[in-house]
Design a protein around this motif. Structure first.
Motif, PDB file in Angstrom:
ATOM      1  N   GLY A 149       0.817  -1.210   0.000  1.00  0.00           N
ATOM      2  CA  GLY A 149       0.000   0.000   0.000  1.00  0.00           C
ATOM      3  C   GLY A 149       0.847   1.255   0.000  1.00  0.00           C
ATOM      4  O   GLY A 149       0.530   2.241  -0.669  1.00  0.00           O
ATOM      5  N   CYS A 150       1.937   1.237   0.728  1.00  0.00           N
ATOM      6  CA  CYS A 150       2.885   2.359   0.763  1.00  0.00           C
ATOM      7  C   CYS A 150       3.744   2.370  -0.494  1.00  0.00           C
ATOM      8  O   CYS A 150       3.860   3.400  -1.174  1.00  0.00           O
ATOM      9  CB  CYS A 150       3.769   2.250   2.004  1.00  0.00           C
ATOM     10  SG  CYS A 150       5.079   3.500   2.106  1.00  0.00           S
ATOM     11  N   SER A 151       4.342   1.243  -0.813  1.00  0.00           N
ATOM     12  CA  SER A 151       5.277   1.170  -1.942  1.00  0.00           C
ATOM     13  C   SER A 151       4.622   1.558  -3.255  1.00  0.00           C
ATOM     14  O   SER A 151       5.223   2.272  -4.076  1.00  0.00           O
ATOM     15  CB  SER A 151       5.856  -0.241  -2.049  1.00  0.00           C
ATOM     16  OG  SER A 151       6.643  -0.529  -0.925  1.00  0.00           O
ATOM     17  N   GLU A 152       3.408   1.111  -3.466  1.00  0.00           N
ATOM     18  CA  GLU A 152       2.723   1.415  -4.719  1.00  0.00           C
ATOM     19  C   GLU A 152       2.427   2.904  -4.840  1.00  0.00           C
ATOM     20  O   GLU A 152       2.580   3.486  -5.920  1.00  0.00           O
ATOM     21  CB  GLU A 152       1.456   0.575  -4.845  1.00  0.00           C
ATOM     22  CG  GLU A 152       1.781  -0.894  -5.076  1.00  0.00           C
ATOM     23  CD  GLU A 152       0.586  -1.824  -4.965  1.00  0.00           C
ATOM     24  OE1 GLU A 152      -0.543  -1.344  -4.686  1.00  0.00           O
ATOM     25  OE2 GLU A 152       0.783  -3.046  -5.146  1.00  0.00           O
ATOM     26  N   LEU A 153       2.028   3.551  -3.737  1.00  0.00           N
ATOM     27  CA  LEU A 153       1.773   4.985  -3.805  1.00  0.00           C
ATOM     28  C   LEU A 153       3.065   5.761  -4.076  1.00  0.00           C
ATOM     29  O   LEU A 153       3.071   6.699  -4.874  1.00  0.00           O
ATOM     30  CB  LEU A 153       1.105   5.500  -2.529  1.00  0.00           C
ATOM     31  CG  LEU A 153       0.775   6.998  -2.580  1.00  0.00           C
ATOM     32  CD1 LEU A 153      -0.215   7.320  -3.698  1.00  0.00           C
ATOM     33  CD2 LEU A 153       0.247   7.477  -1.247  1.00  0.00           C
ATOM     34  N   LEU A 154       4.150   5.369  -3.451  1.00  0.00           N
ATOM     35  CA  LEU A 154       5.434   6.040  -3.712  1.00  0.00           C
ATOM     36  C   LEU A 154       5.800   5.925  -5.190  1.00  0.00           C
ATOM     37  O   LEU A 154       6.300   6.877  -5.787  1.00  0.00           O
ATOM     38  CB  LEU A 154       6.538   5.462  -2.826  1.00  0.00           C
ATOM     39  CG  LEU A 154       6.403   5.756  -1.333  1.00  0.00           C
ATOM     40  CD1 LEU A 154       7.446   4.977  -0.542  1.00  0.00           C
ATOM     41  CD2 LEU A 154       6.486   7.245  -1.043  1.00  0.00           C
ATOM     42  N   GLY A 155       5.540   4.778  -5.791  1.00  0.00           N
ATOM     43  CA  GLY A 155       5.784   4.602  -7.217  1.00  0.00           C
ATOM     44  C   GLY A 155       4.886   5.478  -8.067  1.00  0.00           C
ATOM     45  O   GLY A 155       5.322   6.056  -9.070  1.00  0.00           O
ATOM     46  N   GLU A 156       3.617   5.597  -7.681  1.00  0.00           N
ATOM     47  CA  GLU A 156       2.678   6.442  -8.422  1.00  0.00           C
ATOM     48  C   GLU A 156       3.105   7.914  -8.376  1.00  0.00           C
ATOM     49  O   GLU A 156       3.016   8.624  -9.371  1.00  0.00           O
ATOM     50  CB  GLU A 156       1.266   6.311  -7.848  1.00  0.00           C
ATOM     51  CG  GLU A 156       0.590   4.981  -8.113  1.00  0.00           C
ATOM     52  CD  GLU A 156      -0.767   4.908  -7.444  1.00  0.00           C
ATOM     53  OE1 GLU A 156      -1.669   5.702  -7.819  1.00  0.00           O
ATOM     54  OE2 GLU A 156      -0.937   4.080  -6.527  1.00  0.00           O
ATOM     55  N   VAL A 157       3.542   8.359  -7.218  1.00  0.00           N
ATOM     56  CA  VAL A 157       3.881   9.769  -7.034  1.00  0.00           C
ATOM     57  C   VAL A 157       5.244  10.120  -7.622  1.00  0.00           C
ATOM     58  O   VAL A 157       5.389  11.130  -8.305  1.00  0.00           O
ATOM     59  CB  VAL A 157       3.823  10.152  -5.532  1.00  0.00           C
ATOM     60  CG1 VAL A 157       4.372  11.556  -5.294  1.00  0.00           C
ATOM     61  CG2 VAL A 157       2.392  10.031  -5.003  1.00  0.00           C
ATOM     62  N   PHE A 158       6.246   9.271  -7.378  1.00  0.00           N
ATOM     63  CA  PHE A 158       7.618   9.607  -7.778  1.00  0.00           C
ATOM     64  C   PHE A 158       8.088   8.869  -9.032  1.00  0.00           C
ATOM     65  O   PHE A 158       9.220   9.055  -9.462  1.00  0.00           O
ATOM     66  CB  PHE A 158       8.588   9.342  -6.622  1.00  0.00           C
ATOM     67  CG  PHE A 158       8.368  10.248  -5.444  1.00  0.00           C
ATOM     68  CD1 PHE A 158       8.809  11.567  -5.473  1.00  0.00           C
ATOM     69  CD2 PHE A 158       7.708   9.794  -4.319  1.00  0.00           C
ATOM     70  CE1 PHE A 158       8.602  12.412  -4.401  1.00  0.00           C
ATOM     71  CE2 PHE A 158       7.492  10.634  -3.234  1.00  0.00           C
ATOM     72  CZ  PHE A 158       7.928  11.946  -3.276  1.00  0.00           C
ATOM     73  N   GLY A 159       7.265   8.024  -9.625  1.00  0.00           N
ATOM     74  CA  GLY A 159       7.647   7.292 -10.826  1.00  0.00           C
ATOM     75  C   GLY A 159       8.826   6.375 -10.552  1.00  0.00           C
ATOM     76  O   GLY A 159       8.912   5.752  -9.485  1.00  0.00           O
ATOM     77  N   ALA A 160       9.762   6.312 -11.490  1.00  0.00           N
ATOM     78  CA  ALA A 160      10.930   5.429 -11.338  1.00  0.00           C
ATOM     79  C   ALA A 160      11.737   5.779 -10.092  1.00  0.00           C
ATOM     80  O   ALA A 160      12.319   4.903  -9.453  1.00  0.00           O
ATOM     81  CB  ALA A 160      11.814   5.506 -12.581  1.00  0.00           C
TER      82      ALA A 160
END
Length: 153
Positions: free
Chosen positions: A113-124
């Protein structure tokens, strides 16, 4: 798309960083690395998201709690960046503590839940190394606590 455009597209409003609940600071910077203290899961009304995975909280709700922690972490990271999240070069590491029963083994899925949002917000730049642990208890009975290390430009 900038970090702020992504936050807007996700309809996310960043909170003001929390005040430490004990003898610590919310973040420390050394060189280009910033270390964010653990943030516990809170509901939209600001109350502690209490409970234990494997007993009274399912994986899906745990993922929502971890996502809520990520929003709080990003708010604190923004303060650590002097108000400019575009300075985040990389999310380096996430460590997640999941309040769980001894037989619960899906801490990694909760932490998504955390990791996926960080990916959505910051991309690569949001892809990070990670640890997820099951623990017997977290302060205030929270279901999830997560800390983060980021590299700044």
């Amino acid at each position: 798309m900038s970090v702020y455009e992504k936050l807007k597209a996700l309809n996310l409003t960043l909170p003001t960083p929390a005040t430490p609940a004990a003898a610590y600071v919310m973040y420390v910077q050394t060189g280009n690395l910033v270390f964010l203290s653990g943030h516990i899961a809170k509901r939209a009304d600001g109350s502690v998201w209490a409970g234990q995975l494997g007993r009274d909280i399912a994986v899906e709700e745990g993922q929502q709690a971890a996502r809520a922690v990520a929003v709080d972490l990003i708010g604190t990271l923004q303060a650590a960046c002097g108000g400019d999240l575009n300075r985040v070069k990389r999310i380096v590491k996430v460590m997640s503590l999941v309040n769980s029963t001894p037989d619960f083994t899906s801490q990694h899925l909760v932490t998504n839940g955390c990791s996926e949002l960080l990916g959505e917000v910051f991309g690569a730049a949001g892809k990070h190394a990670r640890s997820a642990f099951g623990v017997a208890q977290i302060p205030l009975g929270a279901c999830v606590e997560i800390e983060l290390i980021a590299e700044l430009a």
